[in-house]
Design a protein around this motif. Sequence first.
Motif, PDB file in Angstrom:
ATOM      1  N   LYS A 208       0.794  -1.242   0.000  1.00 51.85           N
ATOM      2  CA  LYS A 208       0.000   0.000   0.000  1.00 51.85           C
ATOM      3  C   LYS A 208       0.825   1.291   0.000  1.00 51.85           C
ATOM      4  O   LYS A 208       0.473   2.225  -0.709  1.00 51.85           O
ATOM      5  N   PRO A 209       1.908   1.380   0.798  1.00 50.38           N
ATOM      6  CA  PRO A 209       2.656   2.651   0.787  1.00 50.38           C
ATOM      7  C   PRO A 209       3.277   2.934  -0.584  1.00 50.38           C
ATOM      8  O   PRO A 209       3.601   2.015  -1.336  1.00 50.38           O
ATOM      9  N   ALA A 210       3.479   4.223  -0.845  1.00 52.70           N
ATOM     10  CA  ALA A 210       3.917   4.638  -2.186  1.00 52.70           C
ATOM     11  C   ALA A 210       5.351   4.232  -2.518  1.00 52.70           C
ATOM     12  O   ALA A 210       5.660   3.975  -3.677  1.00 52.70           O
ATOM     13  N   PHE A 211       6.205   4.176  -1.489  1.00 54.61           N
ATOM     14  CA  PHE A 211       7.639   4.031  -1.794  1.00 54.61           C
ATOM     15  C   PHE A 211       8.237   2.749  -1.223  1.00 54.61           C
ATOM     16  O   PHE A 211       7.659   2.122  -0.325  1.00 54.61           O
ATOM     17  N   ASP A 212       9.431   2.409  -1.699  1.00 50.35           N
ATOM     18  CA  ASP A 212      10.131   1.190  -1.273  1.00 50.35           C
ATOM     19  C   ASP A 212      10.262   1.145   0.250  1.00 50.35           C
ATOM     20  O   ASP A 212      10.394   2.183   0.906  1.00 50.35           O
ATOM     21  N   GLY A 213      10.280  -0.072   0.766  1.00 52.84           N
ATOM     22  CA  GLY A 213      10.440  -0.242   2.213  1.00 52.84           C
ATOM     23  C   GLY A 213       9.188   0.157   2.966  1.00 52.84           C
ATOM     24  O   GLY A 213       9.243   0.472   4.153  1.00 52.84           O
TER      25      GLY A 213
END
Length: 415
Positions: A208-213
């Motif tokens: 769900k989060p936009a960025f890596d990690g």
Amino acid sequence: MRIAVIGSGGREHAIAWKLAQSIDKNKIFCLPGNGGTWNNVPVKADDFAGIEKFCNQNKVELIVVGPEVPLAKGIADYFAESDIRVFGPSKDAARLESSKIWAKKFMKKYGVATADFWMLEDGDDIEQVIDETDGNVVVKYDGLAAGKGVFVCGNRQEAYDALEELKNRYGETAPFFIEQKFSGQELSIIGFTDGKNFRLLQPSQDHKPAFDGDKGPNTGGMGAYCPVPVCNEDLLKQIQEAIVLPTLRGIQNEQLNYHGVIYFGLMLTEEGPKLLEYNVRFGDPETEVILPALKTDLLTLIRASLDETLDRVAVEFNDGYFVDVVLASGGYPGSYEKGKVITGLDDVSEDTLLFHAGTEREGNRIVTSGGRVLNVVARADTLAEAIDKAYREAAKISFENMYYRKDIGKKGLTS
Ligand code: GLY
């Protein structure tokens, strides 16, 4: 049979693609569809009268609903007296997704494994809970919020800020509750139900989060993969017993009219799997991997759900792993520009699936029209190979300000 698929995302493209393995694709209509779908009809997903008119004029017998909003607004009830069948739960049953408070009470009533919770209407002292937990709670808005109604808090200030934000957005009396916070991997278990039986598809994992990690703001989902190695037979059995079967008992006991897809959004915690939320539809982007992984005919499963004969259908899966990398517009999930010309689509290898989401046709060109633009879905015998392949193919596509996560599926390699 003629079928209308309702919705315009990657999920609906994947549903239409899978249905086209069951019937002639010319008999499938996408309302409103996107730049990758065919037989697009400019009718909005919640325009029930418009959908009815189109279906009557075009002899459509079955409506397959992608998104939650038409279900929450009662599309199944709207067509209940007509000859057109709707694959999806009634408005009452859709409260499992459209009212998080109702769903939470349902979970408690039927002993579904879930996080503890506190709510004003039960007389709970919210400030006391925030103080006692040092604000390590999850604040959840009751209604549909397109993924923006959940606040995971790490201290008291964040918890009070979340309550303030809810009031600003939804008014002084915005309904909400506070939930015990767990940590662990999330898992999506999605299946069919006819109200009496379940048939589950491959376990999948969204990002769900936009960025890596898992950094950055939450999105609708930046990629998915299936099956999920951590979800072995033992875990699946626990999930069935602690979550799926009690839910089925609840659906029966509450006499919910449920013929559709049910989605269990889980967290794998140290205390075992816990249900975070229900959705009453296919997940997006999970559908873009679980339908390619499904060997069984989709229309057979839909018919059996409607006819209450799911117990007679065996679900089979294709071998291997499926990975979906979502290509998004720069700025998404915040504001972003549209109308960017997409290049490289024809360079993608034939055994890779491209499910369009925020795209539209402009003459001979495909241009961006949304935040999540394309799903690049690859299959391989191992998860590592499927990841590599999805990224190799994704790199062939470009449009101005395109971005994508570089770590889709990685958790599956280490767990
Ligand atoms: N993938 C999350 C959802 O469909 O709600």
